[in-house]
Structure formats: structure tokens, C-alpha cells
Design an enzyme around this catalytic site. Structure first.
Site, PDB file in Angstrom:
ATOM      1  N   CYS A 150      43.217  41.095  38.347  1.00 44.80           N
ATOM      2  CA  CYS A 150      43.341  42.552  38.231  1.00 44.80           C
ATOM      3  C   CYS A 150      42.217  43.104  37.356  1.00 44.80           C
ATOM      4  CB  CYS A 150      44.706  42.938  37.657  1.00 44.80           C
ATOM      5  SG  CYS A 150      45.138  42.088  36.129  1.00 44.80           S
ATOM      6  N   HIS A 177      45.345  44.878  27.408  1.00 44.33           N
ATOM      7  CA  HIS A 177      46.136  44.501  28.585  1.00 44.33           C
ATOM      8  C   HIS A 177      47.638  44.538  28.322  1.00 44.33           C
ATOM      9  CE1 HIS A 177      47.288  42.379  32.220  1.00 44.33           C
ATOM     10  NE2 HIS A 177      46.034  42.315  32.604  1.00 44.33           N
TER      11      HIS A 177
END
Length: 333
Positions: A150, A177
Site C-alpha cells: 500500500c 502508518h
């Protein structure tokens, strides 16, 4: 429309299924997960703490998972070589367990009749493709591919635009994150990565990521020019990339904004977004872009040294790219 099987019905498996159904670009015909029985699949697909309840019908009927009236074959095999993908009509398999990420391990799906495998994670040896960056290098001699991570999907489109226009001499990336399933709710053992085992909701946790180095695999000219790290923070979803880089050609920050905006409206439309709004992480929940450039958050020290900020829904944006990659591969059959 290509028929797809999903191996592993976790966050990405469920959201790839959701993205496939919502976009209509590929058809999900089979799901394998040894740890989730059929009735539990109905529940887990229908209710989602992060993205909300599924907007459609889900039920179990005649041993199948029926979503919006379409029956999906369910397998519960631990050994991927035993999954009869071919019998279920699945041509492609999304490998989203996080376990079978090498060519050899993911290749097990081919034994059950799948024609191609898309690994929804970075891979040590499978060729990696990032939509909008190097997907056109795909050719149909490849049976097993990776959709990278991602974070690579967030960073690579931005890095491509900057490099194509101004040249990147070198750069460092930090991703702030969101929590993922590999983390712990409270302190616990975590193999060799001691910090990763600390309580996810209580800490900012420095962690490693191969995302920046992986950009060098999808944009060969940047090989060896980027590296980075991650901070895991106590939010459930949505992450942000901070790319600090030295530019070959001097550029005003306004020039950078201009080229990113143009790319977001042109060749990278739907992949790279652009915003000048006063956004925060929640504003990107369920956003299907790989990356959204935050024009107001970046800053330049001088014309050659800049910090650029780009947001991503690390679950849903990525899952949509898995679907897009499969649709692209199918167009090349």
C-alpha cells in the site's frame, strides 16, 4: 469479465471482494479461508468497523456465500495446492493471506487450476506492478505477480511525477502508518522485531518498511536513490507518506503543485489525487485513490530541497488497485 478467487478473507481479502463488487471490473467466484466458516464470512463481510456496513445483500445459501444475488464458492483448505480454483471457475487468484508471498508458495494456486496469481503484498521474487507507474510493463508470459505494498502504491506515483518533471537526486520517506493486523493490542512477543510487539493503541512505534526501496524496482531510474522507515500510530486506518527529496532541476513549490495537479487530472486520474483543502486522516477513509497529494502540508527549504505529503487509505485504496491490476491483466489475455 475475468473470474477471480480470493485466498485469505482478512482485511485485504474482504475489501478486494468489496471493491470488485462495487466497481464491477472483475467477478469474484470463489473464496478460500480455513479459519472462517461460511456464516462467519457473511457477518465479517457485512459489518466493517472501518468502512461501514456493506451496501448490498449478503447471505449463506446452499453452502455458498451469496453477495447481491451472486453465489460464491467457499473452500476451507489450509494447503493452497488442494484448492480447486479451476472447478469453481476462478481464472485469477488474489493471494491475500500474507503467507504465500514468494513465486514458489504462490505458485501452489496454479496446481488447482488458476491461470494467474496476484500477490496482495510485496514479494521477494515475483515481479511487482504499481498501477499508473509500471503496469504497462506487464506481459502475459507472467503467471505470478505482486501488487507491491500500500505504501509503495502511495509513494511511487508521486515519485514518478516529481522525477519525470524535476529529477530526484535522492530522497528519504517516512510513512506515518495506521495499525494493521500484524500488531499487538497489548505488549507481547514479536519475534526479532521487539518494538513491533508493543501495544498498538498506546504507542508511536518506529518500524521498518521496504516501500521506498521497492520504488526502485518499479521505477528503475530511482533504484538506490530512495529509502525510508515507518512510524506505526494508534489510528485504525489511513496513512500518510512524507517524501523529502533533493531535486535535480530547481523548482518553486508552486511548480510542483502544478505538475502534480495536472497528473491527477490526466494520466494518473483515479490513482493520484490532489487536494488544497485543510484535510486530516479521517477525510481519506474509504478513498479509492492510491495516493492523494496534500498541497497545503508540504514545504520547501529551497528550490532543490522539498518535503512532499501524500495521504492514502492503506486498506481500500490498495484493494482497488488489486482489482485494477487484474482488470488490466485480463485486457492483455
Amino acid at each position: 469479465m475475468v473470474k477471480v478467487g480470493v485466498n485469505g478473507f482478512g482485511r485485504i481479502g474482504r475489501l478486494v471482494t468489496r471493491a470488485a463488487i462495487c466497481s464491477g471490473k472483475v467477478e469474484i467466484v470463489a473464496i478460500n479461508d480455513p479459519f472462517i466458516d461460511l456464516n462467519y464470512m457473511v457477518y465479517m463481510f457485512q459489518y466493517d468497523s472501518t468502512h461501514g456496513k456493506f451496501n448490498g445483500t449478503v447471505k449463506a445459501e446452499n453452502g455458498k456465500l451469496v453477495i447481491n444475488g451472486k453465489p460464491i464458492t467457499i473452500f476451507q483448505e489450509r494447503d493452497p495446492t488442494n484448492i480447486k480454483w479451476g472447478e469453481a471457475g476462478a481464472e485469477y487468484v488474489v493471494e491475500s493471506t500474507g503467507v504465500f508471498t514468494t513465486m514458489e508458495k504462490a505458485g501452489a494456486h496454479l496446481k488447482g487450476g488458476a491461470k494467474r496469481v496476484i500477490i496482495s503484498a510485496p514479494s521477494a521474487d515475483a515481479p511487482m506492478f504499481v498501477m499508473g507507474v509500471n503496469h504497462e510493463k506487464y506481459d502475459n508470459s507472467l503467471k505470478i505477480v505482486s501488487n507491491a505494498s500500500c505504501t509503495t502504491n502511495c509513494l511511487a506515483p508521486l515519485a514518478k511525477v516529481i522525477h519525470d518533471n524535476f529529477g530526484i537526486v535522492e530522497g528519504l520517506m517516512t510513512t506515518v502508518h495506521a495499525i494493521t493486523a500484524t500488531q499487538k493490542t497489548v505488549d507481547g512477543p514479536s519475534g526479532k522485531l521487539w518494538r513491533d510487539g508493543r501495544g498498538a493503541a498506546q504507542n508511536i512505534i518506529p518500524a521498518s518498511t521496504g516501500a521506498a526501496k521497492a520504488v526502485g524496482k518499479v521505477i528503475p531510474e530511482l533504484n538506490g536513490k530512495l529509502t525510508g522507515m515507518a512510524f506505526r500510530v494508534p489510528t485504525p486506518n489511513v496513512s500518510v507518506v512524507d517524501l523529502t527529496c533533493r531535486l535535480e532541476k530547481p523548482a518553486k513549490y508552486d511548480d510542483i503543485k502544478k505538475v502534480v495537479k495536472q497528473a491527477s487530472e490526466g494520466p494518473l486520474k483515479g490513482i493520484l489525487g490532489y487536494t488544497e483543502d485543510q484535510v486530516v486522516s479521517c477525510d481519506f477513509n474509504s478513498n479509492s485513490h492510491s495516493s492523494t497529494f496534500d498541497a497545503g502540508a508540504g514545504i520547501a527549504l529551497n528550490d532543490n530541497f522539498v518535503k512532499l505529503i501524500s495521504w492514502y487509505d492503506n486498506e481500500y485504496g490498495y484493494s482497488n488497485r488489486v482489482v485494477d491490476l487484474m482488470a488490466y491483466m485480463a485486457s492483455k489475455e
